[in-house]
Structures are given as structure tokens and as C-alpha cells.
Design an enzyme around this catalytic site. Structure first.
Site, PDB file in Angstrom:
ATOM      1  N   SER A 284       0.817  -1.219   0.000  1.00  0.00           N
ATOM      2  CA  SER A 284       0.000   0.000   0.000  1.00  0.00           C
ATOM      3  C   SER A 284       0.850   1.268   0.000  1.00  0.00           C
ATOM      4  CB  SER A 284      -1.031  -0.042   1.137  1.00  0.00           C
ATOM      5  OG  SER A 284      -0.479   0.068   2.388  1.00  0.00           O
TER       6      SER A 284
ATOM      7  N   LYS B 262      -1.179  -3.937  -3.371  1.00  0.00           N
ATOM      8  CA  LYS B 262      -2.451  -3.418  -2.847  1.00  0.00           C
ATOM      9  C   LYS B 262      -2.672  -2.026  -3.423  1.00  0.00           C
ATOM     10  CE  LYS B 262      -5.234  -2.560   1.233  1.00  0.00           C
ATOM     11  NZ  LYS B 262      -5.759  -1.280   0.760  1.00  0.00           N
TER      12      LYS B 262
ATOM     13  N   GLN C 176      -9.223   2.762   1.029  1.00  0.00           N
ATOM     14  CA  GLN C 176     -10.374   2.634   1.929  1.00  0.00           C
ATOM     15  C   GLN C 176     -10.570   3.902   2.758  1.00  0.00           C
ATOM     16  OE1 GLN C 176      -8.092  -0.068   1.677  1.00  0.00           O
ATOM     17  NE2 GLN C 176      -9.579  -0.903   0.232  1.00  0.00           N
TER      18      GLN C 176
END
Length: 499
Positions: free
Chosen positions: A329, A354, A358
Site C-alpha cells: 500500500s 495493494k 479505503q
């Protein structure tokens, strides 16, 4: 709690709206989250702020206008059927939370989850200064709880947990079918308590049982060092995760290194599972100029937003980025930006992959929904989700870095043939002994290497690998890995720096 069936769907819908209005925006420790949704949140809040003053019919009309009358009635009907006819009793709150969890399950997205009050407390701890547990970032991959990366200096790292290890059981209880946060709640626990994880490791035919003692997990996230090669001084900054103070710690470390007149910089994000988006932004804004974005974000409608710095000039020294399969991420945002927007090399192995964003949305009662809202894209518009960021210079560590914990159920000796023997042979070779082969056959050369090792360590020189000998071999390998000795990826990163 007594809720009229006809208003169950209304309450659920309103909770989502109010949650958006008061949402915490940031890349969370369990994964990436959104950068900026303040405008949308303000609009939602304005629309919903007078909801309580509306009549019952007006409230229902307000929600039905958002969702559609037929769908709302179907939810209400299911709720009423269960309450009036089910042999199995359920509290109103159970049904409501179950409905929310069910909606999220249908998304088939491991990163969109519902967290009750207790889970949310644990989640909040993960971006604070410390928490208690085993110290590993986990994710849901192919419906299995999977290690993204162990935290530096944690029980998970000490026990030898590795990226992509899949957790099958916690203290003998299967975690199959549990959502991510239910599984995490079983793994975490108070300092000093013990937990046994049964894991499946890629490349290993047998499952492994790993015993850990939970501890305080401090989230010190930035470490600096220097290394001089051929008269040139390289600064090294390791970032273990991106939490609330990371960007400031990084800035301080960089300033100190620059005062020491470094001639190049290695940014090490190996094993870094990600964290707060704001912090990786602030770090990138020290290196990437305003000529192009350092990251892009795409919403569900395909609309893209670019993020740029105000920097006019790049650093006057070379930089390389170190990553591995545990870099995820926010780490991948950094690697991709430094390469595509900065032109810097990435050294190591392919990252985790990733590429979704979110946002946490409080529900007003302490519970929260974490929902995938965006994709993040590299400066050139590439989506790395489930693909990872490829290094420009691929380098793996020595083979012993990837060995499994030594599990001795039965003493290993001459003429045996087993996967555990192959593991021990690779470790012995890494420690400077000569087992003769590393294919799992316990040869006379392996027996001699074991005897030599035992003699050096003051153990009984039987030439056989029992629990004591196996444990000592593993202990020394872990020490060697941690010491940075023979860190081929770091050596290559510095070599590329001054090529």
C-alpha cells in the site's frame, strides 16, 4: 433496543450517511484509505442534519429517495419475518449488524469490513504509539488470513513469520470463515500471553506451528544509518510503517544525514505494510517536483484526481528505494512515485500489490465501516493491485533468509530424507558450514557438518539433529539475518546508488 421493523433499513441507511459525514480520513494501518473526502462529507452532513426533525413519513421518504422503495421494503420484510417466525431468537442489534456485514460480504472485497465497538478500539490502537500483540500486519488473500509483513523487532519477526504466510489456526482453532477483524482479535492479546499459530507457507508441503509470546509493539517507524563504500557515504533511512509521526521522524532523520554530508540516500521500505496516506504524501513532497503527480486516485465513476508537490528542484544526490514482497500500500505508493516521477531505481523483489483505497466511516455508536472507495494509480496511471510494483533491479536475499522454522518431531540422522533436512542444510550453509548438499538427503557430509556445528556450540557431537541442535541452528540464523550481515539487497542498493 426496540426497533420498528419498517425503520430497520432507514436506520442502516442513515447510519451510513452520518458515518460519512464524520469520517476519519487517512490511510489506516491495516491498509490504505482515502486522502480527501471533506467536500462530499460536508454535503452529506448538510443533507442529513435535519433528519431528526422530520416526520416518520418524511424520514422514510428521505431514505427511500436514496435507495428505492422496493429494495427498502424487501429488507424490512426479511427483518419482520425473522422476528415474528424464526425458531432461533435474535436481538434487534444482531440482525442489524448481520445485515451490514452481509452487505459488505457481497462486495467480495477483503478490505471492505465492518468493525464493532471492541474491534474498532483495537483498530485505533494500531495507528497510535504502541499496542499489544504479536506485531504483524495481516490481510485477507483468497479468503485466507495472510501475513503482509511482521513489524521490526516484534514477536512475529523473532519467531520467523514471513510475508505471504497464511494463518490456518490460532491455538488449534480454525480461522476459516472468519472475517479479518475477528481473526485479528483472536491473534492479538495481552503482553506475556502465549499463542500458537498454525500456518501454511508457500513452498512448504507441511503446515508449521509457531509459538509466540505477545508483547508491547512500539511503532517507532524510522531508523537511520550510514554506510561508507569506496570512500562515498550513503545515508540509509528505513521506514517500517507509515503512522502519525512518520513523516516528521523522516524529515528529522533526513536533515541529520544531510548535515553529515551524505553523497546518496537509500530509502528502505522492505517489510513495510503501509499506513497513513498523509505521511507518505509528506515524504514524497520532499523528493518529487511539481512537474507531474506523485500519485493519482480514481473513484467509482472513473474520475481521477492528481496529487502534486510544490517542490521546484530535486535533491542533488542519487537515491534508491529498497522494497520486497512485504512492502504494501503506502510503501508501494512511495516506490512507484520515486521510480516513475523521480526516475530513481527500485532494488529488491516485487511488492505485495495493494492498489485500493479505503475510508473509515463511523456509525455513531462506536462501530465503523471501512469501505473501498478508490483505486490509487502510479504517476503514469498504472494500477498495481494484485500485481505489485516491479523492481528495476531485482535482487533476492541469500537462500537462508527464506528458510522455515526448524520443527523436530523425530531426530534427524544419516540416510534420512525429509523437507526439514533440506531446511537445516540451507541454514548450516548460511552459517558457514558445508553440508555437502541441500536437497533434503542426510548424507555423510551433512552428518560431519552437524557434528562440527555441535562441537562449536558446546553441544553433544552426535551428528544428529535433535530439538536442541535444531533450535540452536535456527537461533543463530535469525541473529545473522537481523544483524544485516550479507544483506545482498542493501549492498546492491548502495552499489546502484554510486554506479
Amino acid at each position: 433496543m426496540n426497533v420498528k421493523p419498517r425503520y430497520v433499513a432507514i436506520i442502516v441507511g442513515l447510519a451510513l450517511l452520518l458515518g460519512a459525514a464524520g469520517s476519519y480520513v487517512g490511510m489506516q494501518y491495516f491498509g490504505v484509505s482515502s486522502n480527501d473526502n471533506a467536500g462530499q462529507s460536508a454535503n452529506v452532513e448538510k443533507e442529513a442534519e435535519n433528519f431528526a426533525d422530520l416526520s416518520e413519513d418524511e424520514q422514510k421518504s428521505f431514505i427511500e429517495g436514496l435507495s428505492g422503495d422496493t429494495d427498502i421494503e424487501k429488507v424490512e420484510q426479511a427483518y419482520q419475518m425473522i422476528q415474528e417466525n424464526s425458531l432461533i431468537e435474535a436481538e434487534d442489534n444482531q440482525l442489524i449488524e448481520g445485515a451490514i456485514e452481509g452487505m459488505l460480504d457481497t462486495l467480495d472485497d477483503p478490505y471492505s469490513t465492518y468493525m464493532d465497538k471492541e474491534t474498532m478500539k483495537q483498530f485505533d490502537q494500531s495507528i497510535e504509539s504502541s499496542f499489544q500483540g504479536i506485531g504483524a500486519e495481516v490481510s485477507m488473500v483468497d479468503e485466507k488470513v495472510t501475513i503482509v509483513a511482521p513489524i521490526k523487532g516484534s514477536p512475529a519477526e523473532e519467531a520467523g513469520l514471513k510475508p505471504n504466510d497464511q494463518i490456518l489456526e490460532v491455538d488449534g482453532e480454525s480461522v476459516e470463515g472468519l472475517d479479518l477483524y475477528d481473526a485479528v482479535s483472536k491473534i492479538r492479546g495481552e503482553k506475556g500471553s502465549e499463542v500458537t499459530l498454525t500456518i501454511e507457507r508457500p513452498g512448504s508441503s507441511d503446515s508449521l506451528e509457531i509459538d509466540l509470546v505477545r508483547d508491547d509493539i512500539p511503532l517507532e517507524t524510522v531508523y537511520k544509518d550510514t554506510k561508507t563504500v569506496d570512500g562515498k557515504k550513503a545515508g540509509i533511512i528505513e521506514i517500517t510503517s507509515f503512522s502519525e509521526k512518520t513523516s516528521k521522524e523522516f524529515e528529522n532523520a533526513l536533515n541529520e544525514l544531510e548535515e553529515e554530508n551524505i553523497e546518496g540516500l537509500v530509502i528502505d521500505v522492505r517489510g513495510n505494510p503501509g499506513g497513513l496516506f498523509t505521511d507518505v504524501q509528506e515524504i514524497l513532497e520532499q523528493f518529487i517536483t511539481d512537474e507531474q503527480p506523485y500519485v493519482q486516485v480514481e473513484d467509482s465513476e472513473g474520475e481521477k484526481s492528481e496529487y502534486r508537490s510544490n517542490l521546484q528542484e530535486m535533491k542533488d544526490y542519487p537515491i534508491t528505494v529498497l522494497q520486497d514482497e512485504g512492502s504494501a500500500s503506502a510503501s508501494e505508493i512511495l516506490s512507484a512515485a520515486m521510480n516513475e516521477a523521480g526516475g530513481y531505481d527500485i532494488v529488491g523483489t516485487k511488492s505485495f500489490g495493494k492498489g485500493t483505497v479505503q475510508q473509515t466511516m463511523p456509525m455513531g455508536d462506536g462501530s465503523t465501516i471501512k469501505l473501498t472507495l478508490y483505486k490509487w494509480l502510479t504517476p503514469e496511471g498504472n494500477w498495481i493491485h494484485e500485481k505489485g510494483v516491479e523492481p528495476t533491479v531485482e535482487v533476492k536475499q541469500p537462500e537462508y533468509f527464506y528458510t522455515n522454522p526448524v520443527e523436530i518431531e523425530k531426530e534427524l540422522s544419516y540416510d534420512d530424507n525429509a523437507e526439514q533436512i533440506e531446511n537445516v542444510q540451507i541454514m548450516l550453509e548460511g552459517l558457514g558450514y558445508e553440508p555437502g548438499r541441500t536437497d533434503g538427503y542426510f548424507s555423510k557430509e551433512t552428518e560431519a557438518a552437524v557434528s562440527e556445528f555441535q562441537a562449536d556450540q558446546g553441544l553433544e557431537t552426535s551428528g544428529k539433529v535433535n530439538e536442541e541442535t535444531g533450535g540452536k541452528i535456527q537461533e543463530l540464523i535469525i541473529e545473522q539475518v537481523r544483524s544485516g550481515e550479507n544483506d545482498q539487497q542493501m549492498d546492491k542498493a548502495i552499489d546502484v546508488l554510486f554506479k
